[in-house]
Scaffold this motif. Structure first.
Motif, PDB file in Angstrom:
ATOM      1  N   SER A 163      -6.251  29.532  42.736  1.00  0.00           N
ATOM      2  CA  SER A 163      -5.251  28.929  43.367  1.00  0.00           C
ATOM      3  C   SER A 163      -3.911  29.823  43.298  1.00  0.00           C
ATOM      4  O   SER A 163      -2.963  29.739  44.043  1.00  0.00           O
ATOM      5  CB  SER A 163      -4.866  27.597  42.975  1.00  0.00           C
ATOM      6  N   VAL A 164      -3.454  30.378  42.147  1.00  0.00           N
ATOM      7  CA  VAL A 164      -2.337  31.131  42.098  1.00  0.00           C
ATOM      8  C   VAL A 164      -2.349  32.605  42.351  1.00  0.00           C
ATOM      9  O   VAL A 164      -1.355  33.053  43.180  1.00  0.00           O
ATOM     10  CB  VAL A 164      -1.914  31.037  40.507  1.00  0.00           C
ATOM     11  N   VAL A 165      -3.347  33.381  41.668  1.00  0.00           N
ATOM     12  CA  VAL A 165      -3.480  34.696  42.170  1.00  0.00           C
ATOM     13  C   VAL A 165      -3.614  35.041  43.761  1.00  0.00           C
ATOM     14  O   VAL A 165      -2.759  35.904  44.186  1.00  0.00           O
ATOM     15  CB  VAL A 165      -4.668  35.416  41.521  1.00  0.00           C
ATOM     16  N   PRO A 166      -4.367  34.309  44.624  1.00  0.00           N
ATOM     17  CA  PRO A 166      -4.173  34.604  45.833  1.00  0.00           C
ATOM     18  C   PRO A 166      -2.805  34.458  46.675  1.00  0.00           C
ATOM     19  O   PRO A 166      -2.563  34.812  47.703  1.00  0.00           O
ATOM     20  CB  PRO A 166      -5.106  33.396  46.485  1.00  0.00           C
ATOM     21  N   LEU A 167      -1.945  33.714  45.823  1.00  0.00           N
ATOM     22  CA  LEU A 167      -0.295  33.664  46.273  1.00  0.00           C
ATOM     23  C   LEU A 167       0.510  34.678  46.037  1.00  0.00           C
ATOM     24  O   LEU A 167       1.686  34.805  46.598  1.00  0.00           O
ATOM     25  CB  LEU A 167       0.177  32.115  45.949  1.00  0.00           C
ATOM     26  N   LEU A 168      -0.019  35.330  44.953  1.00  0.00           N
ATOM     27  CA  LEU A 168       1.029  36.376  44.416  1.00  0.00           C
ATOM     28  C   LEU A 168       1.553  37.675  45.180  1.00  0.00           C
ATOM     29  O   LEU A 168       2.733  38.159  45.305  1.00  0.00           O
ATOM     30  CB  LEU A 168       0.518  37.147  42.948  1.00  0.00           C
ATOM     31  N   GLY A 169       0.633  37.917  46.383  1.00  0.00           N
ATOM     32  CA  GLY A 169       0.991  39.037  47.195  1.00  0.00           C
ATOM     33  C   GLY A 169       2.043  38.340  48.118  1.00  0.00           C
ATOM     34  O   GLY A 169       3.131  39.397  48.365  1.00  0.00           O
ATOM     35  N   ALA A 170       1.956  37.207  48.686  1.00  0.00           N
ATOM     36  CA  ALA A 170       3.070  36.628  49.563  1.00  0.00           C
ATOM     37  C   ALA A 170       4.399  36.609  48.462  1.00  0.00           C
ATOM     38  O   ALA A 170       5.394  36.796  49.266  1.00  0.00           O
ATOM     39  CB  ALA A 170       2.618  35.356  49.785  1.00  0.00           C
ATOM     40  N   PHE A 171       4.098  36.101  47.433  1.00  0.00           N
ATOM     41  CA  PHE A 171       5.361  36.057  46.611  1.00  0.00           C
ATOM     42  C   PHE A 171       6.282  37.116  46.379  1.00  0.00           C
ATOM     43  O   PHE A 171       7.509  37.154  46.349  1.00  0.00           O
ATOM     44  CB  PHE A 171       4.849  35.400  45.111  1.00  0.00           C
ATOM     45  N   VAL A 172       5.451  38.457  45.829  1.00  0.00           N
ATOM     46  CA  VAL A 172       6.208  39.725  45.543  1.00  0.00           C
ATOM     47  C   VAL A 172       6.699  40.302  46.787  1.00  0.00           C
ATOM     48  O   VAL A 172       7.713  40.870  47.014  1.00  0.00           O
ATOM     49  CB  VAL A 172       5.283  40.638  44.668  1.00  0.00           C
TER      50      VAL A 172
END
Length: 300
Positions: A110-119
């Motif tokens: 749930s968290v790692v898949p969001l990191l690209g959009a966050f950075v």
């Protein structure tokens, strides 16, 4: 009446630079000023304080005891100003290293898949993420944000709810073909129920029947300290598991696992929180990350 100085911090910077460079002319070159402007600034400080701060010789500047005390005070004040201005600038453009601790499976799914959009949204932030079911010491400075499940213990940390998850009992089609599909919770007594090793010595799973909640003792031959391992064992046909729904929902949708005993599911929910130090004073990178998680995970 004391004269209000419009740029005392600027004069402090000139003084500190002059001492560091060792001469008025070197300080002038460093600050892109004339030597006379540097000399006048130092003179204004000494006139205002009524003491001599620097003894000027032909070769170097020598601090008086009062000058040495002023130097240390000026350095501290300029550092404080820089910190405040940096913090305010950080509010507009969050940056810096962000240390994140997340539970193994939830972090991966749930968290790692969001990191690209966050950075991509915050290119000035470097995300340093650790996935472990061991809670990192946020209060002690080992992580900036920890994402964890379940009831919150009393602590000085601030908690923000990210969402919640239910529980699902599941097994593989291969296992069920060999061992049969339980129709009632009590049928689990004949099954290999894989459990967490940090639960009670005699593990129990909760159920609801006819509006009444009750706990059923279950047993199996493998225990683990994280749901990721239990799901892998279930996929391999080793036994039945009861884990957070987020662990198995994709596997159930794909037919790799089968959800069991749903009519008896008690509907217990487990809250997911982001834990961090500070409230309104938290760094902007922490605020940005927690807000981002609420935005993304709240939709799911």
């Amino acid at each position: 009446m004391t004269r209000i100085m419009a740029d005392r911090s600027g004069e402090m910077e000139i003084f500190v630079t002059a001492v560091r460079e060792g001469s008025l002319s070197a300080a002038a070159r460093r600050l892109d000023l004339t030597p006379s402007a540097v000399s006048r600034a130092l003179g204004r400080i000494e006139a205002r304080l009524g003491v001599r701060l620097i003894t000027r010789t032909t070769r170097r500047l020598v601090l008086t005891p009062e000058g040495d005390a002023y130097l240390h005070a000026a350095q501290r004040i300029l550092a404080d100003i820089a910190e405040v201005e940096g913090a305010l600038a950080d509010q507009a453009a969050p940056r810096g290293r962000l240390r994140v601790s997340a539970a193994l499976a939830h972090g991966r799914l749930s968290v790692v898949p969001l990191l690209g959009a966050f950075v991509a949204r915050y290119p000035g932030i470097l995300v340093d993420i650790s996935l472990s079911d061991t809670l990192e010491d946020v209060a002690g400075g080992r992580a900036d944000v920890a994402i964890r499940f379940g009831p919150l213990a009393d602590s000085p940390l601030t908690a923000r709810k990210l969402g919640e998850t239910g529980r699902t009992i599941a097994a593989s089609p291969d296992y069920l073909a060999r061992m049969g599909t339980p129709a009632l919770p009590e049928d689990l007594h004949a099954h290999n129920c894989l459990n967490f090793n940090f639960r009670r010595a005699e593990p129990v799973w909760p159920f609801r029947r006819d509006g009444r909640d009750y706990a059923l003792p279950v047993g199996g031959n493998i225990e683990a300290n994280n749901g990721e391992t239990l799901v892998q064992l279930a996929l391999a046909g080793v036994g039945v598991v009861r884990v957070g729904s987020f662990h198995v929902e994709d596997h159930v949708a794909a037919g790799r696992l089968v959800a069991l005993l749903e009519p008896f599911n008690p509907g217990d929910r487990e809250d997911i929180h982001a834990l961090y130090v500070g409230g309104a004073t938290r760094p902007a990178r922490v605020r940005a990350f927690v807000d981002f998680l609420v935005e993304k995970l709240g939709r799911s």
